[in-house]
Design an enzyme around this catalytic site. Structure first.
Site: not given
Ligand code: PEP
Length: 253
Positions: A95, A167
């Site tokens: 992450h 992400e």
């Molecule tokens: C995450 O923690 O992986 C994330 C995408 O957070 P958020 O949805 O708050 O942007």
């Protein structure tokens, strides 16, 4: 099938985690096998939730981190076997908060991923570029590099043994989600690269989630994209009502 995965980060005590699931259990579970629901609580809550049978059986659980070794003198670490001894079946690896805030190296993440696979714990490998890297047109280079190092010499017998989450770091917790075009481009590139790394059949089967400021207001549009197999959701997964809405949206797309 779409995956709706909630990453709770460092939120919720045991009591708060139990209260979340008590409320979620009163909502309609997903019908059929169109949606898989996954929640990643902290380790402490994970153990307590399993012990108390506090989680509806239609929710799968995962840990937010895992050790790079199976057992031993590693103070503070939690092994795959310990995670599997709760009800958890999945684990987040890489992450952005662990890469960029805690400072985990690419090599450490590779060892964590292999250690999980050996124990049959399903890694959710998170990849994504920073804003500086995107502005320097380095998204592909950065994401491919993260996939290459994490999956070096990894051989899977089944695409269901791994999930990848795209992400973009600049979209996590910022309220600014990537555009549909940016998501489609990144997911298409990741899919092609997974096929090269893992073989066409297995790389073609691995689920690819989008994460970064997903909320009920934007999820239908994102989850409806052909390249998106679901969402990894932070902030909006903390409230049972919003999380239930996200599940309902995934059922409809
Ligand atoms: C995450 O923690 O992986 C994330 C995408 O957070 P958020 O949805 O708050 O942007």
């Amino acid at each position: 099938m779409k995956i709706v995965a909630g990453n709770w980060k460092m939120f919720k005590t045991i009591e708060e985690a139990k209260a979340f699931f008590a409320e979620l259990a009163t909502t309609m579970p997903p019908q059929g096998d169109k949606v898989r629901v996954l929640v990643f609580p902290n380790y402490v809550a994970l153990g307590a939730l399993a012990e108390a049978h506090a989680v509806p059986d239609w929710v799968l659980l995962g840990a937010q981190d895992v050790a790079a070794d199976a057992e031993g003198a590693f103070t503070g670490e939690v092994s795959p076997a310990m995670i599997l001894s709760t009800r958890a079946t999945h684990v987040l690896i890489g992450h952005s908060e662990r890469r960029h805030v805690i400072g985990e190296s690419a090599d450490l993440l590779h060892r964590k991923l292999v250690n999980s696979l050996v124990a049959s714990l399903i890694p959710v490998l998170c990849v994504g570029e920073t804003l500086e890297e995107r502005n320097a047109s380095k998204m592909k280079e950065v994401v491919f590099g993260q996939l290459d190092t994490a999956l070096a010499d990894v051989r899977l017998s089944d695409g269901a043994q791994l999930i990848v989450a795209y992400e973009p770091v600049w979209a996590i917790g910022t309220g600014v989600n990537a555009t549909n075009e940016q998501i489609e481009e990144a997911h298409r590139l990741i899919r092609e690269h997974l096929k090269q790394l893992l073989g066409a059949a297995i790389g073609g089967f691995v689920a690819i989630l989008y994460g970064g400021s997903v909320k009920p207001a934007n999820f239908a549009s994102i989850a409806g994209l052909p390249s998106v197999d679901g969402g990894l959701i932070g902030g909006a997964s903390l409230k049972p009502v919003a999380f239930a809405e996200l599940i309902a949206i995934a059922e409809q797309v």
